[in-house]
Design an enzyme around this catalytic site. Structure first.
Site, PDB file in Angstrom:
ATOM      1  N   HIS A  78       0.847  -1.200   0.000  1.00 41.70           N
ATOM      2  CA  HIS A  78       0.000   0.000   0.000  1.00 41.70           C
ATOM      3  C   HIS A  78       0.882   1.249   0.000  1.00 41.70           C
ATOM      4  CE1 HIS A  78      -2.958   3.013   1.174  1.00 41.70           C
ATOM      5  NE2 HIS A  78      -2.230   3.294   2.242  1.00 41.70           N
ATOM      6  N   SER A 170      12.900   6.026 -13.666  1.00 42.58           N
ATOM      7  CA  SER A 170      11.894   6.796 -14.391  1.00 42.58           C
ATOM      8  C   SER A 170      11.800   8.211 -13.833  1.00 42.58           C
ATOM      9  CB  SER A 170      10.552   6.081 -14.286  1.00 42.58           C
ATOM     10  OG  SER A 170       9.504   6.959 -14.543  1.00 42.58           O
ATOM     11  N   SER A 171      11.821   8.330 -12.490  1.00 36.64           N
ATOM     12  CA  SER A 171      11.722   9.656 -11.867  1.00 36.64           C
ATOM     13  C   SER A 171      12.910  10.527 -12.212  1.00 36.64           C
ATOM     14  CB  SER A 171      11.680   9.530 -10.344  1.00 36.64           C
ATOM     15  OG  SER A 171      10.453   9.073  -9.941  1.00 36.64           O
ATOM     16  N   HIS A 254      13.303  11.683   3.459  1.00 40.16           N
ATOM     17  CA  HIS A 254      12.653  12.909   3.881  1.00 40.16           C
ATOM     18  C   HIS A 254      12.464  13.893   2.739  1.00 40.16           C
ATOM     19  CE1 HIS A 254      10.406  15.047   6.716  1.00 40.16           C
ATOM     20  NE2 HIS A 254      10.892  16.130   6.164  1.00 40.16           N
ATOM     21  N   HIS A 303      15.098  12.551  11.989  1.00 40.95           N
ATOM     22  CA  HIS A 303      13.936  12.619  12.884  1.00 40.95           C
ATOM     23  C   HIS A 303      13.023  11.410  12.690  1.00 40.95           C
ATOM     24  CE1 HIS A 303      11.644  15.237   9.708  1.00 40.95           C
ATOM     25  NE2 HIS A 303      11.385  13.972   9.524  1.00 40.95           N
ATOM     26  N   HIS A 304      13.296  10.617  11.663  1.00 41.25           N
ATOM     27  CA  HIS A 304      12.562   9.354  11.509  1.00 41.25           C
ATOM     28  C   HIS A 304      13.176   8.262  12.372  1.00 41.25           C
ATOM     29  CE1 HIS A 304      10.256  10.699   7.954  1.00 41.25           C
ATOM     30  NE2 HIS A 304      11.308  11.460   7.766  1.00 41.25           N
ATOM     31  N   LYS A 332       4.017  30.108   3.602  1.00 35.53           N
ATOM     32  CA  LYS A 332       3.131  29.727   2.501  1.00 35.53           C
ATOM     33  C   LYS A 332       1.670  29.809   2.918  1.00 35.53           C
ATOM     34  CE  LYS A 332       5.901  26.912  -0.456  1.00 35.53           C
ATOM     35  NZ  LYS A 332       5.318  27.603  -1.606  1.00 35.53           N
ATOM     36  N   ARG A 451       1.465   0.575  14.782  1.00 33.39           N
ATOM     37  CA  ARG A 451       1.139   0.429  13.365  1.00 33.39           C
ATOM     38  C   ARG A 451       1.626  -0.940  12.883  1.00 33.39           C
ATOM     39  NH1 ARG A 451       5.633   4.275  10.310  1.00 33.39           N
ATOM     40  NH2 ARG A 451       4.568   3.563   8.444  1.00 33.39           N
TER      41      ARG A 451
END
Lengths: 527, 175
Positions: A78, A170-171, A254, A303-304, A332, A451
């Site tokens: 997912h 591809s990106s 990130h 921070h992850h 913004k 999770r």
């Protein structure tokens, strides 16, 4: 202002092959943009199906539908499909359609490269989807594929890693194309600081992509060689370090989340001024804010990893660096609000989704600041609080902006108006069901529900049922979106060349609706 | 004009491609870079505490009274320590013996799970060899003697004077 009909290229419009060969061999930016968008919509439904499976299993405590291994594969795929298959290709699709139109270029810089970047995607998607049916099943170690799980899984994991490689390639090609187009092919008179905000955000996003995507490719290659060729980059038994993978992955990961959200900022910065009938407030500060977000995003990766083992000095550095990102993001949000202030606002569907975006993205931004605080992060690490946070910024952030952009430009792409009533239904149902699905997950996370686990303790049952009902509703609502798009492509009220009264960019002022197959063969002059 | 655009486009393409390849290499360079960075700044102990050199001198001023306990769950075995307790100095390598015997006529497989009191003893108990590291197989009526070799870290808190090591054999299902 009179609309100048650009018909010079119309004669060539029919010399391309027809049928399937048109799409396989096309080098036209509009065709490729359409294919990107259709592909990502299809992937949205594949990823959405997996999400429905996850929520169905979590509807009640206990194991009812998915075995734990399959559940893990569902969460893993997912994440991967939504990030790499739905959101990123959708933005590249928007870039393909809109960047040449908004800067007055005839096409993308490298048309064949463009074709190739797209046709890599279905290959990768096929690898990801078929990996469910190989012995051992699909990858199940989480979308971040941390070792040792990713160095242990079966063949499905190899297929996943290979697919990520292809998607990354591809990106990179796509972003090289976008940078070159923006730098070299702007219409005469369009200086960098006159570019539409969507073009600006994509230019910065494309630079981020060429900066970090190759690093991900490196990490993926290391995992692949660890698995298949006996290297020990991340294998502790061979002198490697599994935590090292997390550092390299998040060095990519990130900036990756900003790659998904910066083009969204661009779309919102186009739509809010149009429907407020005022120029964007603080254009140059928007440009600098986008650039500083991109720059800062390269210095916050750990921070992850606050609980992965880090000295206090490191934790403090990454905590403060992360919280600093709230400053340009705040600039913004205030600019958008100031643009709306005393504007002659109307609330067509693109505007509704944009305002919904601002409202919900700010909630996601705030929970992001909460997660950045080390002592709190240690509490909420790997809980549903984090799930709620990143769905608020990615679903009601990136996805809502994609919907807003789609409704905004569909009249230009198809020449028909979309069904405004159904569009409003789509917005309100999405808005309500999204919050039903994800708001309660904040409470679940704070109460400690982890999770990536198919079962949970009884005290979490009520909120999980509410969340699942919201998720089913949200999933079904997106079928309505597919219907609205198909209906709009097939027919509908003829769209005016300048569909939206307040629009000022080149595609509205200089081109008819639908935009002709070849546009701006003679560049417009921008004053 | 068109020719010029193509050429400048190719120039940008080349630069960006070289940059991508450079960043791919940078991904690999991160592995030594992170290690070097941690070494230079000293912000992270790359060596785990377990592998650091420690004082393991025998502390003969202290004596710990260690009780040995043995239990069986779901097996038709007898399981007992050959001595009920031992007195040891922290830091001294010690060996204790257990005996298991299969009372039934059939092959059975078991796995021993240790348990310690006081519960923070685990941090200081260093086992070099133990029958609990592997599964044990006993034919019908077979008797076996098993050993545990261990030492207690001299850094064990001073208020620990007595401790218990308990093993329980659980039945392991065999196909």
């Amino acid at each position: 202002m009179a609309v100048i009909q650009d018909v010079h290229g119309h004669d060539h419009g029919h010399d391309h092959p027809t049928g399937i060969m048109r799409w396989l061999t096309t080098t036209n930016h509009k065709d490729i943009g359409t294919m990107y968008l259709c592909f990502s919509l299809a992937m949205l439904f594949v990823g959405g199906f997996l999400a429905m499976g996850i929520r169905a299993e979590l509807f009640m405590p206990g194991i009812q539908i998915l075995e734990p291994e399959v559940f893990n594969s569902f969460t893993t795929l997912h994440g991967l499909i939504m990030v790499f298959g739905a959101v990123m290709p959708a933005w590249v699709g928007f870039a393909n359609w809109q960047i040449p139109l908004m800067i007055g270029a005839p096409d993308m810089a490298f048309a064949r490269l463009n074709n190739w970047s797209f046709w890599l995607l279905p290959v990768a998607a096929l690898l990801l989807i078929t990996s469910f049916f190989v012995p051992g099943g699909a990858a199940a170690g989480g979308w971040t594929f941390y070792p040792p799980l990713s160095t242990q899984g079966g063949m499905g994991t190899d297929m996943m890693l290979f697919a990520v490689h292809i998607l990354g390639m591809s990106s990179i090609m796509g972003s090289i194309n976008i940078i070159t187009t923006i730098l070299n092919m702007r219409a005469p008179g369009m200086t960098l600081m006159k570019m539409p905000m969507f073009v600006w955000t994509w230019l910065i996003t494309a630079y981020l992509l060429v900066l970090v995507m190759p690093v991900l490719a490196g990490a993926v290659t290391m995992v692949l060689t660890d698995r298949n060729f006996g290297t020990s980059f991340f294998n502790a038994a061979g002198g490697g370090d599994p935590v090292m993978f997390q550092h390299i992955f998040w060095f990519f990961g990130h900036p990756e989340v900003y790659i998904m959200i910066l083009p969204a900022f661009g779309v919102i910065s186009e739509i809010i001024p149009t429907f407020s009938r005022k120029p964007l407030f603080g254009y140059s500060s928007m440009v600098y804010a986008t650039a500083s977000i991109a720059l800062l995003s390269c210095f916050v990766w750990a921070h992850h990893m606050f609980t992965a083992g880090m000295p206090v000095v490191g934790q403090l550095f990454f905590q403060y660096a992360t919280m600093l990102i709230a400053v340009p993001t705040g600039v913004k949000v205030f600019n958008w609000t100031a643009t709306m202030w005393r504007g002659a606002m109307t609330f067509e569907v693109p505007m509704l989704f944009s305002i919904g975006f601002i409202f919900l993205f700010v909630i996601g931004g705030f929970s992001g600041v909460v997660c950045a605080i080390v002592p709190i992060d240690i509490q909420v690490q790997d809980t549903y609080y984090v799930i709620a946070h990143f769905h608020y910024v990615l679903v009601s952030g990136a996805l809502f902006a994609l919907f807003a952009g789609a409704y905004y430009w569909l009249p230009k792409w198809t020449g028909h108006m979309y069904d405004e009533t159904l569009g409003k239904w789509h917005f309100w149902l999405s808005m309500i069901f999204f919050n039903v699905a994800f708001f309660v997950q904040h409470f679940l996370g704070l109460a400690g529900m982890p999770r990536r686990i198919p079962d949970y303790a009884l005290q979490f049952a009520d909120f999980n049922m509410i969340s699942s009902i919201g998720a089913f509703g949200f999933g079904l609502t997106q079928l309505l979106f597919a219907y609205i798009v198909i209906k709009c492509v097939k027919g509908g009220e003829k769209a005016a060349d300048k569909t939206w009264e307040g629009a000022t960019t080149l595609e509205w002022t200089h081109l008819p609706s639908p935009a002709p197959y070849h546009s701006f063969e003679h560049p417009p002059v921008v004053k | 004009m068109k020719q010029d655009v193509t050429k400048t486009n190719i120039d940008v393409l080349k630069k960006l491609l070289i940059f991508s390849v450079f960043m791919f290499g940078f991904g690999y360079a991160l592995v030594p870079l992170y290690k070097k960075f941690c070494e230079v700044t000293g912000i992270y102990e790359l060596e785990r505490p377990d592998s650091l050199a420690r004082n393991t001198e025998i502390d003969s001023t202290r004596v710990i009274d260690l009780l040995l306990d043995a239990n069986i769950r779901g097996l038709s075995w007898k399981f007992r320590p050959l001595q009920n307790s031992v007195q040891i100095h922290p830091g001294k390598l010690t060996e204790v013996m257990y005996e298991i015997s299969n009372e039934s006529d059939n092959l059975e497989v078991g796995q021993a799970i240790p348990s310690y009191t006081p519960k923070n003893l685990e941090r200081y108990l260093k086992k070099i060899e133990c029958f609990c590291f592997t599964k044990q197989e006993l034919q019908g009526k077979e008797v076996k003697q098993l050993s545990v070799r261990f030492l207690i870290d001299p850094e064990v808190p001073a208020d620990i004077h007595a401790a218990t090591i308990s093993y329980t054999f659980f039945k392991v299902k065999t196909d």
